[in-house]
Structures are given as C-alpha cells and as structure tokens.
Scaffold this motif. Structure first.
Motif, mmCIF file in Angstrom:
data_model
loop_
_atom_site.group_PDB
_atom_site.id
_atom_site.type_symbol
_atom_site.label_atom_id
_atom_site.label_comp_id
_atom_site.label_asym_id
_atom_site.label_seq_id
_atom_site.Cartn_x
_atom_site.Cartn_y
_atom_site.Cartn_z
ATOM 1 N N ILE A 1 0.836 -1.201 0.000
ATOM 2 C CA ILE A 1 0.000 0.000 0.000
ATOM 3 C C ILE A 1 0.869 1.248 0.000
ATOM 4 O O ILE A 1 0.601 2.207 -0.737
ATOM 5 N N MET A 2 1.907 1.245 0.808
ATOM 6 C CA MET A 2 2.811 2.390 0.857
ATOM 7 C C MET A 2 3.439 2.642 -0.509
ATOM 8 O O MET A 2 3.542 3.785 -0.973
ATOM 9 N N THR A 3 3.855 1.561 -1.177
ATOM 10 C CA THR A 3 4.450 1.692 -2.504
ATOM 11 C C THR A 3 3.446 2.272 -3.491
ATOM 12 O O THR A 3 3.776 3.141 -4.304
ATOM 13 N N SER A 4 2.195 1.818 -3.422
ATOM 14 C CA SER A 4 1.179 2.282 -4.370
ATOM 15 C C SER A 4 0.858 3.763 -4.189
ATOM 16 O O SER A 4 0.467 4.435 -5.150
ATOM 17 N N LEU A 5 1.020 4.270 -2.966
ATOM 18 C CA LEU A 5 0.707 5.680 -2.711
ATOM 19 C C LEU A 5 1.827 6.621 -3.167
ATOM 20 O O LEU A 5 1.627 7.825 -3.239
ATOM 21 N N LYS A 6 2.984 6.055 -3.461
ATOM 22 C CA LYS A 6 4.103 6.894 -3.907
ATOM 23 C C LYS A 6 3.916 7.385 -5.333
ATOM 24 O O LYS A 6 4.492 8.381 -5.742
ATOM 25 N N ARG A 7 3.133 6.633 -6.115
ATOM 26 C CA ARG A 7 2.924 7.015 -7.514
ATOM 27 C C ARG A 7 1.470 6.757 -7.899
ATOM 28 O O ARG A 7 0.970 5.650 -7.733
ATOM 29 N N VAL A 8 0.814 7.770 -8.416
ATOM 30 C CA VAL A 8 -0.586 7.623 -8.797
ATOM 31 C C VAL A 8 -0.686 7.198 -10.260
ATOM 32 O O VAL A 8 0.287 7.249 -11.004
ATOM 33 N N GLY A 9 -1.869 6.736 -10.649
ATOM 34 C CA GLY A 9 -2.068 6.339 -12.036
ATOM 35 C C GLY A 9 -1.646 4.919 -12.333
ATOM 36 O O GLY A 9 -1.682 4.492 -13.482
ATOM 37 N N ILE A 10 -1.246 4.163 -11.309
ATOM 38 C CA ILE A 10 -0.839 2.779 -11.523
ATOM 39 C C ILE A 10 -1.728 1.845 -10.711
ATOM 40 O O ILE A 10 -2.301 2.232 -9.706
ATOM 41 N N ARG A 11 -1.864 0.606 -11.178
ATOM 42 C CA ARG A 11 -2.644 -0.392 -10.459
ATOM 43 C C ARG A 11 -1.752 -1.235 -9.555
ATOM 44 O O ARG A 11 -2.198 -1.715 -8.522
ATOM 45 N N GLN A 12 -0.519 -1.463 -9.963
ATOM 46 C CA GLN A 12 0.399 -2.261 -9.163
ATOM 47 C C GLN A 12 1.823 -1.861 -9.513
ATOM 48 O O GLN A 12 2.124 -1.522 -10.657
ATOM 49 N N GLN A 13 2.686 -1.881 -8.504
ATOM 50 C CA GLN A 13 4.101 -1.581 -8.706
ATOM 51 C C GLN A 13 4.936 -2.620 -7.976
ATOM 52 O O GLN A 13 4.695 -2.924 -6.816
ATOM 53 N N ILE A 14 5.919 -3.174 -8.671
ATOM 54 C CA ILE A 14 6.814 -4.157 -8.066
ATOM 55 C C ILE A 14 8.248 -3.747 -8.375
ATOM 56 O O ILE A 14 8.610 -3.560 -9.541
ATOM 57 N N ASP A 15 9.047 -3.589 -7.339
ATOM 58 C CA ASP A 15 10.443 -3.194 -7.496
ATOM 59 C C ASP A 15 11.346 -4.419 -7.498
ATOM 60 O O ASP A 15 11.151 -5.353 -6.716
ATOM 61 N N PHE A 16 12.353 -4.390 -8.359
ATOM 62 C CA PHE A 16 13.350 -5.445 -8.409
ATOM 63 C C PHE A 16 14.734 -4.848 -8.179
ATOM 64 O O PHE A 16 15.036 -3.763 -8.684
ATOM 65 N N SER A 17 15.555 -5.572 -7.407
ATOM 66 C CA SER A 17 16.921 -5.121 -7.112
ATOM 67 C C SER A 17 16.914 -3.685 -6.605
ATOM 68 O O SER A 17 17.545 -2.788 -7.179
ATOM 69 N N ASP A 18 16.152 -3.470 -5.527
ATOM 70 C CA ASP A 18 16.073 -2.152 -4.879
ATOM 71 C C ASP A 18 15.600 -1.052 -5.824
ATOM 72 O O ASP A 18 16.051 0.088 -5.751
ATOM 73 N N GLY A 19 14.685 -1.413 -6.721
ATOM 74 C CA GLY A 19 14.087 -0.401 -7.578
ATOM 75 C C GLY A 19 14.855 -0.079 -8.841
ATOM 76 O O GLY A 19 14.495 0.864 -9.558
ATOM 77 N N GLN A 20 15.901 -0.855 -9.165
ATOM 78 C CA GLN A 20 16.638 -0.586 -10.404
ATOM 79 C C GLN A 20 15.807 -0.934 -11.639
ATOM 80 O O GLN A 20 15.917 -0.299 -12.682
ATOM 81 N N LEU A 21 14.998 -1.976 -11.507
ATOM 82 C CA LEU A 21 13.973 -2.278 -12.505
ATOM 83 C C LEU A 21 12.625 -2.273 -11.790
ATOM 84 O O LEU A 21 12.527 -2.717 -10.646
ATOM 85 N N ILE A 22 11.596 -1.780 -12.483
ATOM 86 C CA ILE A 22 10.274 -1.649 -11.869
ATOM 87 C C ILE A 22 9.235 -2.200 -12.831
ATOM 88 O O ILE A 22 9.286 -1.933 -14.040
#
Length: 446
Positions: free
Chosen positions: A131-152
């Motif tokens: 939930i915290m991750t989803s609130l960082k960026r609007v307009g998206i349904r789901q966000q998944i970070d890989f390798s500390d956010g180097q790929l998203i």
C-alpha cells in the motif's frame, strides 16, 4: 517437490491450489474434515484430518521426507509450534506465518532459525508495504520493485487519452530513439496476453511494463497518466494493515482513520500519535462528507469485508478521490474490483503465495510475485555459467510463447531487454511468465 501445508484456512488453501497447479506433491493438514473434502474434490492432493501441532499427525504425513513445510494455521503460536516440530522431525525447509512484527527484527531471525523455523511470513506487514508503494505514484494499479528499484514493473490501465492507445508495440517502440520500457503483458477482458510487435493497445487494457527509474516519467506520459502529490489520506478500517499504514504515513501525511468498533477506535487513538481516529461507519456517505472525503487525495479501504472495501472505494471515487486502494480477499471479486476502476487491489493470500512460491522454483530466484489481476507471475532469476538462456541473443533463443523477458540487472546496472540483448552469467533477469511457462523457463536457467 513434496510440500506439506499445515492449515487449510484462506492462505493455506490458496497456496495449496497454486502448488497443485505447479504439479507438486501436496499434502494438506487441518482439523476441519469438511474443508479438506472440498479441496480433495477439486484438486490433486492428499489430505489428513488432524492437528498441525500433533507429532503423530505430522508423522502420518511423512514429514521426515518433506522438502517444504508451510505452517499457516489461524493462530501464530500454532504456526510456530508446527514449524518447529516439522523441522525436528526432518522437514528440509520450514515457513511459519506470524502476526507479530518484532519476530521479523534481524536480531530475532537467528533465534527462530535455531528453533527450527527457517522463514517467517507476515502477510499483513507485506500488504502494508504494498500500500505504501502504491501511494508513492498515482495512475498505476500495481508496482513491483526489483533489485532495490533498479527495474520496476508497473501495471497501468490504458485509457482513450493515452498517446499509445490504438498503436502497435512496434509503433510505440519507434516513438523514442532509446528503449525506455518493455511491454511484457496485457490483461484484456479477463485474459492475459503475452504481446508481440503487431499487438495493439486498446482502451481498458491493463498493461504490464518493465522500466527503470529514469524511464518512468516517459512511460507515465505515454500512458496518459498525470502525476500529483498525495498529502491527505483517509483509511477505512482499523485492522492490522490499517494501523500499520497509518503508522507509516502519519509523519509525512495528513491521515484520518475510520473504525466502526468503538473499543478498537479508542485503542487506535492512543497508539497512533498523529492520526485522527474517527469512530463511525465508513459506508455512511454523510459521515465521509463530514470528514472531508472531497479533500482527500487517497482513500485506503482495509476492513475485513471485501464488499465493503469495494463499495467504499467506489463512493470515494464518486466524491473525487483520485487514488483508491482496496483490500479484496475474496478472489471472486478481483475482476469485479478491477473493472469498476479501483486503483490498487491488495490480497493477502497472493502476497503470502508470492513469498512462498520462490522456495519451489528450482532455478536461482531472488524474487517472485503473483500478480493480483493476472494468473501470471513475474520472477527475478539469476543466470548461471551453464544456463541455456546465455547461449545467444534473445532473438536467437527459442523463448516459450508464454514467457517474456523484461530487463536485466548486470553489475548493478539496469538494462531494458531487446532482441539483441544477450544474458550473461550472474545477470538478474526479470521475466513475466504464465503458469504454463514457469517450468519451461526454470529449465533455461538451470
């Protein structure tokens, strides 16, 4: 792989279904015979009516020959005890579900490993993080970070205002001189498509993109998503998830939390220092108006009732709230919630399954995620010196049709994959795969 699941509750039965579909040898233990009969009637597994903390019952399941023991009964104490007993009786790897955050602290990890619990899983904690991750960026349904956010990985709903709508993937690829993102899948009318160059984006597609932090802004522009800062957040439900989200938000956001239970409301008011806790029914539109729903930037519904969460988010949307998050535990409601336009869906069963699933993948895997609105998984696999995947460029390798390579991490640098990309030993490779492609891609990495 031989897998024993202790506890046939919501998490246990969902994990059992996933493991059966992946052709594992699954044994499900619970003291509820009726629940086990329902599972046995629909899935190829063995069931044992018994106690998850009974040595005799664990022995009858041949726990000594178990590759993975998953303890997910309703009570934390039972879960830990079951995992400890299983380890002492010979289980190779044990996982226990908990609901106490202090058990996850680094100084306590070794303690539980000494007891025989290899891994602890706290679905509510993982849900709060999502939930915290989803609130960082609007307009998206789901966000998944890989390798500390180097790929998203972003799941984005394509609307008619998107510049890429009605364009093929090949045409979108020609818009920019540098490839900034990959389209790895499209969910359309409840079906997941692994797209090729001649596939077009349609209105209402849920598209899955792999990109980098540097490519994110251009992706959002191409998808027609306008960004804005979230400052005011309303949370419906004082559950463990609701409380954790409020605790993490209250230092930087204006947070209001609505809880229908008066006793729980009083307790939360004492525990949350900067969150305004309101005792009331969040389904009451007049209450929401009185508490300033129209001024909210985000609305998070995490009550124990999926229907309430969906309806409340719909109300918030009608009141002008631009970002909504709903906990939807009833799997039958996932597609409904997606179709009515709720921003982000949270499901603890899928979160738990993602955490557990990586222990069943035979290749070197550093991350697995079961997607909320798709039957597919996204994995971060590590290539070895003798992996088949490194034998040529991606365009030269016969990748399965139900698999798509999004990007790689090499020596700490993110690379968006193209047909000319060649994977090297020790590369971390982010792959989108349908269930039918999981075992195929495992073989290419082994």
């Amino acid at each position: 792989m031989r897998i024993i699941i202790a506890g046939a509750g919501e998490v246990g039965t969902h994990v059992a279904k996933l493991m059966c579909n992946a052709n594992h040898d699954v044994i499900l233990i619970d003291d509820n015979a009726e629940r086990l009969q329902q599972m046995e009637a629909h899935f190829d597994l063995m069931t044992i009516v018994g106690s998850v903390s009974s040595i005799d019952d664990l022995k009858s399941a041949n726990v000594e020959s178990c590759d993975l023991f998953i303890a997910v009964p309703p009570y934390e104490e039972l879960s830990i005890m079951s995992a400890i007993l299983a380890k002492k009786l010979g289980a190779k790897v044990t996982i226990a579900r908990i609901n106490n955050y202090e058990y996850l602290l680094p100084e306590n990890k070794e303690f539980f490993q000494q007891l025989g619990v290899d891994q602890l899983i706290y679905p509510e904690e993982l849900a709060a993080k999502e939930i915290m991750t989803s609130l960082k960026r609007v307009g998206i349904r789901q966000q998944i970070d890989f390798s500390d956010g180097q790929l998203i990985l972003y799941a984005i709903k394509i609307r008619e205002n998107a510049p890429i709508v009605n364009k093929t993937l090949a045409e979108v690829g020609e818009i920019h001189s540098q490839k900034l993102y990959n389209i790895v899948a499209i969910n359309r009318d409840g079906e997941t498509i692994i797209p090729r160059g001649n596939e077009s984006f349609k209105h209402n597609d849920l598209a899955y993109f792999i990109t980098t932090p540097e490519g994110t802004q251009q992706l959002m522009t191409d998808a027609g998503k306008e960004q804005f800062d979230i400052k005011n957040v309303m949370i419906l439900g004082g559950s463990r998830i609701g409380k954790k989200v409020a605790q993490r938000l209250e230092d930087d956001y204006n947070v209001k939390l609505i809880e229908i239970d008066k006793e729980k409301s009083n307790r939360l008011a004492d525990e949350l220092e900067r969150t305004l806790v309101i005792n009331g029914d969040g389904r009451n539109l007049e209450l929401l108006k009185d508490e300033g729903i129209k001024k909210m930037d985000a609305f998070v519904a995490v009550t124990a009732n999926s229907e309430v969460n969906i309806l409340a988010c719909q109300l918030a949307k009608k009141m002008g709230v631009r970002k909504s998050v709903a906990e939807v535990e009833n799997m039958d409601y996932i597609d409904l919630a997606e179709n009515v336009g709720i921003g982000t869906l949270i499901n603890k069963k899928l979160i738990a399954a993602s955490y557990i699933y990586r222990y069943t993948v035979k290749a070197r895997v550093s991350h697995v995620k079961c997607l909320t609105t798709s039957k597919a998984e996204v994995l971060e696999l590590v290539a070895s010196d003798d992996s088949k995947i490194i034998k040529g460029r991606l365009s030269e390798i016969k990748l399965p049709k139900d698999v798509n390579v999004g990007g790689i991490i090499r020596n700490g640098q993110a690379i968006i994959a193209t047909g000319n990309t060649q994977i090297m030993p020790n590369d971390k490779v982010v792959i989108f795969a349908m269930p039918s492609g999981i075992r195929k891609i495992e073989k290419m990495f082994n």
